[in-house]
Design a protein around this motif. Structure first.
Motif, PDB file in Angstrom:
ATOM      1  N   SER A  61       0.807  -1.225   0.000  1.00  0.00           N
ATOM      2  CA  SER A  61       0.000   0.000   0.000  1.00  0.00           C
ATOM      3  C   SER A  61       0.839   1.272   0.000  1.00  0.00           C
ATOM      4  CB  SER A  61      -0.936   0.013   1.207  1.00  0.00           C
ATOM      5  OG  SER A  61      -0.190   0.052   2.410  1.00  0.00           O
ATOM      6  N   HIS A  62       1.979   1.248   0.707  1.00  0.00           N
ATOM      7  CA  HIS A  62       2.847   2.427   0.759  1.00  0.00           C
ATOM      8  C   HIS A  62       4.174   2.040   1.372  1.00  0.00           C
ATOM      9  CE1 HIS A  62       0.995   2.465   4.721  1.00  0.00           C
ATOM     10  NE2 HIS A  62       1.697   3.503   5.125  1.00  0.00           N
ATOM     11  N   MET A  63       5.130   2.972   1.349  1.00  0.00           N
ATOM     12  CA  MET A  63       6.503   2.628   1.720  1.00  0.00           C
ATOM     13  C   MET A  63       6.797   2.740   3.219  1.00  0.00           C
ATOM     14  SD  MET A  63       8.078   1.404  -0.881  1.00  0.00           S
ATOM     15  CE  MET A  63       9.770   1.315  -0.306  1.00  0.00           C
ATOM     16  N   HIS A  64       5.805   2.940   4.051  1.00  0.00           N
ATOM     17  CA  HIS A  64       6.101   2.968   5.488  1.00  0.00           C
ATOM     18  C   HIS A  64       6.522   1.570   5.960  1.00  0.00           C
ATOM     19  CE1 HIS A  64       3.852   6.967   6.464  1.00  0.00           C
ATOM     20  NE2 HIS A  64       5.101   7.151   6.086  1.00  0.00           N
ATOM     21  N   GLY A  65       7.524   1.570   6.866  1.00  0.00           N
ATOM     22  CA  GLY A  65       8.153   0.321   7.287  1.00  0.00           C
ATOM     23  C   GLY A  65       7.191  -0.738   7.802  1.00  0.00           C
ATOM     24  N   ASP A  66       6.142  -0.309   8.509  1.00  0.00           N
ATOM     25  CA  ASP A  66       5.236  -1.308   9.092  1.00  0.00           C
ATOM     26  C   ASP A  66       4.351  -1.980   8.044  1.00  0.00           C
ATOM     27  OD1 ASP A  66       4.026   1.270   8.918  1.00  0.00           O
ATOM     28  OD2 ASP A  66       2.444   0.681  10.302  1.00  0.00           O
ATOM     29  N   HIS A  67       4.525  -1.605   6.774  1.00  0.00           N
ATOM     30  CA  HIS A  67       3.758  -2.245   5.695  1.00  0.00           C
ATOM     31  C   HIS A  67       4.648  -2.966   4.687  1.00  0.00           C
ATOM     32  CE1 HIS A  67      -0.217  -0.353   6.597  1.00  0.00           C
ATOM     33  NE2 HIS A  67       0.602   0.369   7.350  1.00  0.00           N
ATOM     34  N   VAL A  68       5.965  -2.708   4.771  1.00  0.00           N
ATOM     35  CA  VAL A  68       6.813  -3.207   3.676  1.00  0.00           C
ATOM     36  C   VAL A  68       8.090  -3.930   4.137  1.00  0.00           C
ATOM     37  CG1 VAL A  68       8.203  -1.117   3.311  1.00  0.00           C
ATOM     38  CG2 VAL A  68       7.540  -2.495   1.349  1.00  0.00           C
ATOM     39  N   LYS A 141      -5.702   8.797   1.328  1.00  0.00           N
ATOM     40  CA  LYS A 141      -5.087  10.044   1.781  1.00  0.00           C
ATOM     41  C   LYS A 141      -4.215   9.798   3.014  1.00  0.00           C
ATOM     42  CE  LYS A 141      -6.974  14.583   2.839  1.00  0.00           C
ATOM     43  NZ  LYS A 141      -8.245  15.196   3.195  1.00  0.00           N
ATOM     44  N   HIS A 142      -2.918   9.637   2.796  1.00  0.00           N
ATOM     45  CA  HIS A 142      -1.991   9.382   3.894  1.00  0.00           C
ATOM     46  C   HIS A 142      -0.880  10.423   3.815  1.00  0.00           C
ATOM     47  CE1 HIS A 142      -0.438   7.102   7.134  1.00  0.00           C
ATOM     48  NE2 HIS A 142       0.471   6.402   6.479  1.00  0.00           N
ATOM     49  N   ARG A 143       0.102  10.316   4.698  1.00  0.00           N
ATOM     50  CA  ARG A 143       1.189  11.294   4.744  1.00  0.00           C
ATOM     51  C   ARG A 143       2.098  11.180   3.513  1.00  0.00           C
ATOM     52  NH1 ARG A 143       5.800  11.188   7.527  1.00  0.00           N
ATOM     53  NH2 ARG A 143       5.376   9.275   8.671  1.00  0.00           N
ATOM     54  N   ALA A 210      -6.014   0.532   3.762  1.00  0.00           N
ATOM     55  CA  ALA A 210      -4.624   0.890   4.074  1.00  0.00           C
ATOM     56  C   ALA A 210      -4.617   2.020   5.110  1.00  0.00           C
ATOM     57  CB  ALA A 210      -3.826   1.259   2.829  1.00  0.00           C
ATOM     58  N   ASP A 211      -3.538   2.809   5.180  1.00  0.00           N
ATOM     59  CA  ASP A 211      -3.447   3.896   6.162  1.00  0.00           C
ATOM     60  C   ASP A 211      -4.043   5.151   5.528  1.00  0.00           C
ATOM     61  OD1 ASP A 211      -2.029   2.020   7.528  1.00  0.00           O
ATOM     62  OD2 ASP A 211      -0.231   3.240   7.827  1.00  0.00           O
ATOM     63  N   THR A 212      -5.028   5.718   6.167  1.00  0.00           N
ATOM     64  CA  THR A 212      -5.694   6.849   5.502  1.00  0.00           C
ATOM     65  C   THR A 212      -6.570   7.685   6.433  1.00  0.00           C
ATOM     66  OG1 THR A 212      -7.065   7.425   3.573  1.00  0.00           O
ATOM     67  CG2 THR A 212      -7.759   5.511   4.841  1.00  0.00           C
TER      68      THR A 212
END
Ligand SMILES: [Zn+2]
Length: 305
Positions: A61-68, A141-143, A210-212
């Motif tokens: 979903s995105h490059m934040h560590g807790d997802h990848v 819509k995330h950071r 995802a994170d949003t």
């Protein structure tokens, strides 16, 4: 026809034994996929008795560590175990370069090819279309750029009453029209599919936010979804924090679920700070009638709503 989601990690950011970082195992029509790959994903798959060597694809979903951060380890193990089949990996634009650099740095021996595809953070994109279902990325819509995922089953054909159709000597093309749920003319009469067929069970769908923050594109994608897993990192009281970190609260998640008319809302990406999950669920129940808090190891069978 399987349509199960296994929650491998349902916590936010910091992993603890009871709540790992985000990852989900999807089994749809006996095809398997991974949705995000937080650190610890390999062990979580093993603990939950899910085989990863047969995964067809991985969605990030995105490059934040807790997802990848679990992805390099998982792919490395797949190679150690001799995987040969090409693996689809869908994710953010940075993912391919990051993975390549990691492979190189750890001098991993790769036994299979990876087919990277970048999702779009401006519009929904069909990542995969099969005969029975499709996977669609949904900008949220995330950071940082981030996409959710919609897993959507195609409508099944209507079930024709064979005996009745045989007695009436319905020709092939007429039967096919009825099975598609279409009215059709036969010997001067209009045949109504509802009188000749049993309607199919409604197609099922699963939406992963995802994170949003709550947002219009997620609201649109979630319209009528059977199940929505929504970021509920914070409780209602901590709404300012949710806003500043580009996450959502229990109540915001539930409001969006109600507006979209989803069947069941699953609250996920839960912050460690909350111990009493029933309080979180009750907050959400003020906005939407069917709510559960996702837990690690929970298997959710997606049913039509
Ligand atoms: Zn994030």
């Amino acid at each position: 026809m399987t349509f199960d989601v296994v929650f491998l990690g349902t916590g936010a950011a910091v992993p603890v034994p009871s709540r790992g970082t985000t990852s989900q195992f999807l089994d749809i029509h006996s095809h398997t996929y991974l949705i995000d790959a937080g650190e610890g994903v390999q062990l979580a798959l093993r603990k939950n008795d899910r085989r990863f060597q047969k995964l067809r694809g991985v969605f990030i979903s995105h490059m934040h560590g807790d997802h990848v951060l679990g992805l390099p380890g998982l792919l490395s193990t797949m190679s150690l175990l001799g995987r040969k089949e090409t693996l689809d990996v869908w994710g953010p634009p940075e993912l391919e370069a990051w993975m390549s650099a990691t492979w190189k740095a750890i001098e991993a021996h790769k036994t299979f090819d990876i087919r990277f595809k970048t999702w779009s953070d401006s519009e929904p994109l069909i990542l995969l279309e099969t005969e029975k279902y499709r996977l669609v990325s949904i900008p949220v819509k995330h950071r940082i750029p981030c996409c959710g995922l919609k897993v959507e089953e195609h409508s099944l054909p209507w079930k024709l009453e064979g005996k009745k159709a045989g007695e009436a000597r319905l020709p092939y093309h007429v039967r096919q029209s009825l099975k598609r749920g279409e009215s059709v003319e036969f010997e001067g009469q209009i045949l109504d599919p509802a009188k000749w067929c049993a309607p199919p069970p409604a197609a099922r769908s699963y939406v992963y936010s995802a994170d949003t923050r709550p947002c219009a594109s997620l609201l649109k994608a979630a319209q009528g979804a059977s199940v929505l897993y929504h970021d509920a990192t914070f409780n209602a009281e901590d709404h300012q924090r949710a806003k500043s970190t580009f996450h959502s609260t229990t109540v915001e998640a539930a409001r969006l679920a109600r507006q979209a008319g989803v069947g069941t809302l699953l609250l996920g990406h839960i912050s460690l700070r909350y111990r009493d999950l029933e309080v979180l669920r009750n907050e959400a129940l003020q906005e939407h009638t069917r709510v559960e808090v996702a837990r690690d190891g929970m298997v959710w069978r997606v049913m039509s709503s």
